[in-house]
Design an enzyme around this catalytic site. Structure first.
Site, short mmCIF file in Angstrom:
data_model
loop_
_atom_site.label_atom_id
_atom_site.label_comp_id
_atom_site.label_asym_id
_atom_site.label_seq_id
_atom_site.Cartn_x
_atom_site.Cartn_y
_atom_site.Cartn_z
CE LYS A 1 -4.27 -2.00 1.60
NZ LYS A 1 -3.81 -3.42 1.68
C1 LIG Z 1 -4.34 -4.49 0.87
C2 LIG Z 1 -3.51 -5.72 0.72
C3 LIG Z 1 -3.83 -6.73 -0.23
C4 LIG Z 1 -5.07 -6.67 -1.11
O1 LIG Z 1 -5.00 -5.67 -2.10
P1 LIG Z 1 -6.36 -5.15 -2.78
O2 LIG Z 1 -5.93 -4.02 -3.64
O3 LIG Z 1 -7.24 -4.72 -1.65
O4 LIG Z 1 -6.93 -6.27 -3.55
C5 LIG Z 1 -2.98 -7.83 -0.32
N1 LIG Z 1 -1.90 -7.96 0.47
C6 LIG Z 1 -1.55 -7.02 1.38
C7 LIG Z 1 -0.35 -7.24 2.24
C8 LIG Z 1 -2.34 -5.87 1.54
O5 LIG Z 1 -2.00 -4.96 2.45
#
Ligand SMILES: *Cc1c(COP(=O)(O)O)cnc(C)c1O
Length: 498
Positions: A115
């Site tokens: 993120k």
């Molecule tokens: C948020 C997140 C995801 C999922 O991503 P999306 O865009 O919500 O599908 C997968 N792995 C981690 C570690 C995350 O923080």
């Protein structure tokens, strides 16, 4: 000129800076580029530079109202000194018994999770969007977090002019690592506050605040940074190009070859970015949507039936524990059209399920495959890949890996002509040290710090700098409040920077 339209109301059409300021469109829709043909480009023009240059090219297509010069500046500001890897999202070859794959490490940012890539960008895009839309207020971001998003948002918004952030997290309800990542950042525009309640209480509390404080307070407007903001989605498109460029550079593929991407999925944002990359013209083969035991998307992609009325499982890949994947609405809008999408979203709200038509499912299945793996399969993947290749994955990446293996051995793979497979790695194994140690069959030490040290002894790999220091940093944010005190707390924190 790219215009953004609401998925639920065709009369709402705005430029990108307004879409980024709004986050969600009025009435609950998501903003999408209205004319998908306008993002089509020659991918060679994008992949010729480094990550930043690719970001500049991609952003300037989607955020064309910012202007080329401003876009370039925002990319530089967003990624300056934040990532420990020079090329931001490095690609690593990992071999295993079931064959080669390339792991795209998206976690070299400040909080060691993917993120960071988007949350480094969004605050700067928001800050710049204010001036372009005659928006004179400061922006205060309110977020409720069960752990990971909060720290990434804090790192993104800290010290960004004209913005502030308050993160609410459940007191006693997050891991030590997660807590310290939130309560140690020392920036005047950052607040982290524990609430006496669980994550749902925190989230409900924040939603209530948005309703109760609709107008600016002392020149400060409340806003959110959640993953449906188009300003979070577009920066994620870049690393699909970056992976392709790295495969070419390594000589793994020839120009024009297709590449499959396996994406550990929760809210469908990350994989949706892959679909936009495909529509821009990148030779994407299949997008494999990897889910954990919360397999609502697997069922949908196989049957066209979306059904959120099912048990909710808490898994060792918590960031993928989700029953309503918001960004799927964007894909539906393009494939099923505005009218069907609106109907499906209404049905989802009212009955908890919907069924798309066979033709629509057929279109989606041309690109997407849904696979899920449970905690045990994920843990086995961590162990096997580490034993055979000395490469350590976190619990989210390992779900994707396990799904890739299932996909490769299943019917859906038949006739696939992709030249390589890329598994998106969304978190550093250090971030989920305890679960990773358990997967390896190791004893836990009793503390996060000890577990992290133990992972270090096993792998020999450097602990990411953002994680290494947190156990010795002073705690800055010590507030613990009742749910009922959230409103006065926020109002007190709202002061314009001047
Ligand atoms: C948020 C997140 C995801 C999922 O991503 P999306 O865009 O919500 O599908 C997968 N792995 C981690 C570690 C995350 O923080």
């Amino acid at each position: 000129m790219i215009e953004y339209v609401s998925t639920r109301n065709p009369s709402i059409r705005v430029r990108s800076s307004k879409a980024i300021l709004d986050g969600q469109a009025e009435g609950g829709g998501l903003y999408v580029p209205a004319d998908i043909d306008l993002i089509k480009t020659d991918y060679h023009d994008i992949i010729k530079g480094d990550f930043r240059s690719m970001a500049k090219s991609v952003w300037s297509i989607f955020f064309d109202d910012y202007g080329k010069e401003e876009t370039d500046r925002l990319v530089e500001v967003s990624y300056k000194d934040k990532f420990s890897a020079p090329d931001i999202t490095p690609l690593v070859r990992v071999g295993s018994k079931s064959g080669d794959a390339y792991v795209l490490e998206l976690w070299h940012g400040p909080t060691s999770a993917f993120k960071d890539v988007a949350l480094s960008a969004l605050p700067n895009l928001m800050s710049a969007a204010r001036g372009m839309n005659d928006f004179t207020d400061d922006i205060m971001i309110l977020t409720a977090t069960s752990g990971d998003t909060g720290s990434a948002a804090i790192q993104g918004f800290r010290d960004v002019p004209g913005t502030g952030i308050i993160v609410f997290f459940p007191h006693g309800g997050v891991s030590d690592t997660q807590r310290l990542q939130m309560v140690t950042p020392d920036s005047s525009n950052v607040t982290a506050c524990a609430i006496r309640g669980n994550f749902d209480d925190a989230q409900t509390g924040v939603k209530k605040l948005f309703r109760e404080i609709p107008k600016p307070v002392k020149g400060v407007s409340l806003s959110s940074a959640n993953s449906i903001n188009i300003g979070r989605l577009v920066p994620q498109i870049v690393y699909y190009f970056s992976a392709y460029a790295q495969l070419l550079e390594k000589g793994v593929i020839n120009d024009g070859d297709k590449v499959d991407y396996v994406v550990p999925t929760g809210n469908f944002g990350d994989i949706m970015a892959g679909w936009y990359a495909l529509k821009m013209g990148l030779p994407v083969g299949r997008l494999v949507c990897a889910s954990n035991k919360n397999d609502v998307l697997t069922e949908f992609l196989n049957t066209g039936h979306y059904d959120r009325k099912r048990d909710f499982y808490k898994t060792t890949s918590p960031s993928m524990d989700i029953l309503v994947s918001s960004n799927l609405e964007r894909l539906l809008w393009y494939i099923c059209g505005p009218e069907h999408t609106l109907a499906y979203m209404k049905q989802l709200e009212q009955t908890g399920e919907y069924q798309i038509t066979d033709d629509e499912l057929f279109e989606i299945q041309k690109v997407f495959t849904g696979v899920f793996s449970d905690d045990g399969e994920g843990a086995a993947a961590i162990r096997n890949v580490f034993e055979s290749d000395k490469y350590l994955m976190d619990t989210h990446t390992s779900i994707a890996w396990a799904c890739m293996e299932k996909y490769r051995s299943g019917d859906a793979h038949f006739g696939n002509d992709a030249a390589a497979t890329v598994v998106l790695s969304t978190a550093s194994p250090y971030k989920f040290s305890a679960a990773v140690l358990e997967a390896l069959g190791e004893e836990l030490t009793g503390s996060d710090e000890g577990n992290m040290k133990k992972v270090r002894e096993i792998t020999g790999a450097e602990v990411p700098s953002g994680l290494a220091g947190i156990f010795s940093k002073p705690v800055i944010h010590k507030d613990v409040i009742e749910i009922s005190d959230m409103k006065p707390y926020v109002i007190e924190k709202c002061t314009k920077q001047g």
